[in-house]
Each structure stands twice: as structure tokens, then as C-alpha cells.
Design a protein around this motif. Sequence first.
Motif, short mmCIF file in Angstrom:
data_model
loop_
_atom_site.label_atom_id
_atom_site.label_comp_id
_atom_site.label_asym_id
_atom_site.label_seq_id
_atom_site.Cartn_x
_atom_site.Cartn_y
_atom_site.Cartn_z
N GLY A 81 0.74 -1.15 0.00
CA GLY A 81 -0.02 0.11 0.09
C GLY A 81 0.96 1.07 -0.02
N GLN A 102 -5.67 -4.46 -5.33
CA GLN A 102 -6.06 -5.80 -4.78
C GLN A 102 -6.27 -5.70 -3.36
N LEU A 103 -6.84 -6.72 -2.93
CA LEU A 103 -7.17 -6.95 -1.30
C LEU A 103 -5.80 -6.68 -0.67
N GLY A 104 -6.14 -5.80 0.42
CA GLY A 104 -5.25 -5.27 1.35
C GLY A 104 -4.20 -4.21 0.87
N VAL A 106 -4.49 -0.63 -0.01
CA VAL A 106 -5.41 0.69 0.38
C VAL A 106 -4.76 1.97 0.48
N CYS A 111 -6.60 7.01 -4.27
CA CYS A 111 -7.96 6.52 -4.96
C CYS A 111 -8.53 7.83 -5.09
N MET A 123 -10.74 -0.41 -4.95
CA MET A 123 -9.52 -0.62 -4.17
C MET A 123 -10.20 -1.71 -2.95
N ASN A 124 -8.91 -2.39 -2.46
CA ASN A 124 -9.25 -3.49 -1.64
C ASN A 124 -10.27 -4.66 -1.89
N ARG A 125 -10.19 -5.04 -3.27
CA ARG A 125 -11.08 -5.90 -3.74
C ARG A 125 -10.23 -6.79 -4.84
N CYS A 126 -10.61 -7.78 -5.14
CA CYS A 126 -9.99 -9.02 -6.14
C CYS A 126 -10.97 -9.21 -7.61
#
Length: 135
Positions: A81, A102-104, A106, A111, A123-126
Motif C-alpha cells: 500500500g 487488490q485485497l489489502g 489501500v 484513490c 480498492m481493496n478488492r479482487c
Amino acid sequence: MYDEAAAIRRILTERGDTWAVVGLSGNSARPAYRVARVLQRYGKRIVPVHPKAETVHGEPGYASLADIPFDVDVVDVFVNGSLAGAVADEAVAKGAKAVWFQLGVVDEDACDRTRAAGLDMVMNRCPAIEIPRLG
């Protein structure tokens, strides 16, 4: 208010044919390796971006986004991050349509900057989790 669900749909169905996967190397134990394979299964072209510039899943790699000699639609970020903001800024400079943390991963400021530049931003998704949800 930004509609992230709509952005996910746009990225995965309309805007995302060529994905630069930042942090993708030939290390099959890393999440980027597996996610890139899933993206390929769903018809996405992946472009490995890693300092080693390795060929991964049959696609030649590049050391940086700036080294890619063609347009990319989505920049998928698998870095710490603290480094992700710089990658998002490079994606804007590259002319990408979207950035996906990706996940984690942030970075709220990155953003905000990316969205202010007119790019879709997740953000924070896969994407490997989100694609099957689209049906």
C-alpha cells in the motif's frame, strides 16, 4: 458519491481487455500469479509488470508501466500500500482507463487522485472474486 459496484461492472465488462498486473512475476506461490491466470480464463490479456520483467502465463513482462509499448486498459496493483499511490499516478500518466488495488492494498489519497483524473478506481478488492459475481 462514487458507485464502486458500477465501476467494477464497467471495468470487468466494458473497459478492461488489457490488464497490466503490477507485481506479477513467475512465482506461482504469489496471489498475482493466480489472479492473472483467472483474468486470462475470462478473456483478459495480462501484461506482467515487475522489476524482473519475466514472461508469465505466456505474456512478456516489463519492468515498469512506462516500458509497455502499447495501451493498457486496467492497472491491477499487487504492491504494498505504501507504494500503490505512485503506481496509480503512473497509471494515470500511462492513459489507463482504470486502476484496481487488490485485497489489502489501500491508499485513500491515491484513490481520490485517480478518480479525480477521470479513471475508474477500485480498492481493496479482487477481480478474480468479482468476475464470477457478475454472472
